[in-house]
Design a protein around this motif. Sequence first.
Motif, short mmCIF file in Angstrom:
data_model
loop_
_atom_site.label_atom_id
_atom_site.label_comp_id
_atom_site.label_asym_id
_atom_site.label_seq_id
_atom_site.Cartn_x
_atom_site.Cartn_y
_atom_site.Cartn_z
N HIS A 195 -5.15 2.95 0.29
CA HIS A 195 -6.29 2.50 1.08
C HIS A 195 -5.99 1.21 1.83
O HIS A 195 -6.49 0.99 2.94
N ARG A 196 -5.14 0.36 1.23
CA ARG A 196 -4.69 -0.82 1.96
C ARG A 196 -3.88 -0.40 3.20
O ARG A 196 -3.98 -1.02 4.26
N MET A 197 -3.08 0.67 3.04
CA MET A 197 -2.32 1.17 4.19
C MET A 197 -3.25 1.73 5.26
O MET A 197 -2.97 1.60 6.46
N ILE A 198 -4.35 2.32 4.86
CA ILE A 198 -5.34 2.82 5.84
C ILE A 198 -5.85 1.65 6.67
O ILE A 198 -5.95 1.73 7.90
N ILE A 199 -6.17 0.54 6.01
CA ILE A 199 -6.70 -0.64 6.72
C ILE A 199 -5.65 -1.20 7.68
O ILE A 199 -5.95 -1.48 8.85
N GLU A 200 -4.42 -1.35 7.20
CA GLU A 200 -3.35 -1.87 8.07
C GLU A 200 -3.07 -0.88 9.21
O GLU A 200 -2.79 -1.27 10.35
N GLY A 201 -3.14 0.41 8.89
CA GLY A 201 -2.92 1.44 9.90
C GLY A 201 -3.98 1.41 10.99
O GLY A 201 -3.67 1.62 12.17
N LEU A 202 -5.24 1.14 10.62
CA LEU A 202 -6.31 1.02 11.61
C LEU A 202 -6.02 -0.11 12.59
O LEU A 202 -6.12 0.07 13.81
N LEU A 203 -5.66 -1.26 12.04
CA LEU A 203 -5.34 -2.41 12.90
C LEU A 203 -4.16 -2.09 13.82
O LEU A 203 -4.21 -2.35 15.02
N ALA A 204 -3.14 -1.47 13.26
CA ALA A 204 -1.95 -1.13 14.05
C ALA A 204 -2.27 -0.11 15.13
O ALA A 204 -1.85 -0.24 16.28
N LEU A 205 -3.02 0.94 14.76
CA LEU A 205 -3.34 2.01 15.69
C LEU A 205 -4.10 1.50 16.91
O LEU A 205 -3.75 1.79 18.05
N TYR A 206 -5.13 0.71 16.65
CA TYR A 206 -5.97 0.25 17.76
C TYR A 206 -5.31 -0.88 18.55
O TYR A 206 -5.40 -0.92 19.78
N LEU A 207 -4.65 -1.80 17.87
CA LEU A 207 -4.06 -2.95 18.58
C LEU A 207 -2.79 -2.57 19.32
O LEU A 207 -2.32 -3.33 20.17
N SER A 208 -2.24 -1.38 19.05
CA SER A 208 -1.08 -0.90 19.80
C SER A 208 -1.49 -0.03 20.99
O SER A 208 -0.63 0.45 21.73
N ASP A 209 -2.77 0.16 21.16
CA ASP A 209 -3.26 1.02 22.25
C ASP A 209 -2.93 0.41 23.61
O ASP A 209 -3.09 -0.80 23.80
N HIS A 228 -13.19 -0.03 11.35
CA HIS A 228 -12.72 1.11 12.16
C HIS A 228 -13.38 1.12 13.54
O HIS A 228 -12.71 1.13 14.58
N ILE A 229 -14.70 1.05 13.56
CA ILE A 229 -15.41 1.22 14.83
C ILE A 229 -15.44 -0.07 15.65
O ILE A 229 -15.42 -0.03 16.89
N MET A 230 -15.43 -1.23 15.00
CA MET A 230 -15.35 -2.49 15.77
C MET A 230 -14.03 -2.55 16.53
O MET A 230 -13.99 -3.02 17.68
N LEU A 231 -12.95 -2.08 15.93
CA LEU A 231 -11.66 -2.04 16.63
C LEU A 231 -11.70 -1.05 17.80
O LEU A 231 -11.16 -1.31 18.87
N ASP A 232 -12.37 0.06 17.57
CA ASP A 232 -12.52 1.07 18.63
C ASP A 232 -13.28 0.47 19.83
O ASP A 232 -12.87 0.63 20.98
N TYR A 233 -14.36 -0.25 19.53
CA TYR A 233 -15.14 -0.88 20.60
C TYR A 233 -14.38 -2.04 21.24
O TYR A 233 -14.52 -2.29 22.44
N LEU A 234 -13.58 -2.73 20.45
CA LEU A 234 -12.80 -3.86 20.98
C LEU A 234 -11.93 -3.41 22.15
O LEU A 234 -11.91 -4.05 23.21
N ILE A 235 -11.23 -2.29 21.98
CA ILE A 235 -10.30 -1.86 23.04
C ILE A 235 -11.00 -1.10 24.17
O ILE A 235 -10.39 -0.88 25.22
N ASP A 236 -12.26 -0.70 23.94
CA ASP A 236 -12.98 0.10 24.96
C ASP A 236 -13.91 -0.73 25.84
O ASP A 236 -14.71 -0.16 26.58
N GLN A 237 -13.81 -2.06 25.77
CA GLN A 237 -14.81 -2.88 26.46
C GLN A 237 -14.86 -2.64 27.97
O GLN A 237 -15.94 -2.45 28.53
#
Length: 360
Positions: free
Chosen positions: A306-320, A252-261
């Motif tokens: 919970h698998r959908m939560i994981i896929e949703g995290l990737l989708a949410l951040y990578l679609s930013d 969750h947070i690594m994806l958040d930091y990925l897009i905030d660099q």
Amino acid sequence: MNNQELSRKVPRSPVGLMSRVYKFILPEVRIELEKWRREAEQIQDEELRKQALASLDTKKFHCQGGAVYAAANLPERHILIPLIVAYQTISDYLDNLCDRSTSLDPADFRQLHQSMLDAVTPDTEPVDYYALRTEREDGGYLLRLVQKCRNCIGELSGYEAAKPYIRDLAGLYTDLQVYKHIHPDKRETALLEWWSRHAHRSPHLRWNEFAAATGSTLGVFMLFLAATDPFLDDEDASSIHASYFPNVCSLHIMLDYLIDQDEDRLGGDLNFCNYYEDADTMLNRIAAIVEWARKDVRTIPSTPFHRMIIEGLLALYLSDPKVSEQHLVRNVSKRLMKKSPMTRIFFYVNSRWIRKHKHE
């Protein structure tokens, strides 16, 4: 099967989950955020008011994403949505206060974040969270957020079993916020020293990945959901804690930091993605955390959710939109999305649609 029985069932498909999100979660989160916005507008101190309003305006997707857990138990959403929104709003408000702080005092940061521990520990006496800073007049805004959490928790019949595990995550979150916001010359040393005391909990993770895990509120939200079960026991609560922390939380947070660099570079803020040797290493490590997270959620009930939560995290951040503005991040994002399962693509499209219509 009647509607009541259907609403109690955890959604197993992306379409079922998103229909609940559109029909119940997003509208009810909006109502809660509007209430807190009206409260924030009454804050007397100009700086506190500015940061409270900014956190509600720029970070509301944190509340929208967190409240997805209420979709797994619709009859209890009248408890879960206000609780998740209030707890996440405390987190976002304090993050803004510390990121753009007029102070670099670790004792001040710890005093502020005592509110997050008090919010999940209803039997403690609240303290003056602003005692160590000059800006103090918030008209009771932070205390009301804490009290809202405590009132909701009082309605969770299984909370006693979840409480020690929620306290553990809230304590780690507080530590992270203290160490990452102190003087830039001191923060890395403080974080490494802190990690050395906890490294045994996640030997497969690097220090920055463990620190990222402690910055997530998803484990707390999942335990709030679990605490709606009056029969929750210590074994179940422990299993849920272990299934989310550290890997789902770290992702969750690594994806958040990925897009905030770029944003963090401009603001002089610490970013955990900056500690990899190169982009390939970063990509491989994040991809590995995805797989560890997927494996972990197999051990608890309602694995498809919970698998959908994981896929949703990737989708949410990578679609930013921030992804397309950063060449390196765009490349990493493309590679993470390559050969994506249909679930991730479905959530990716929905995330873009929600952003596009966010003001409606």
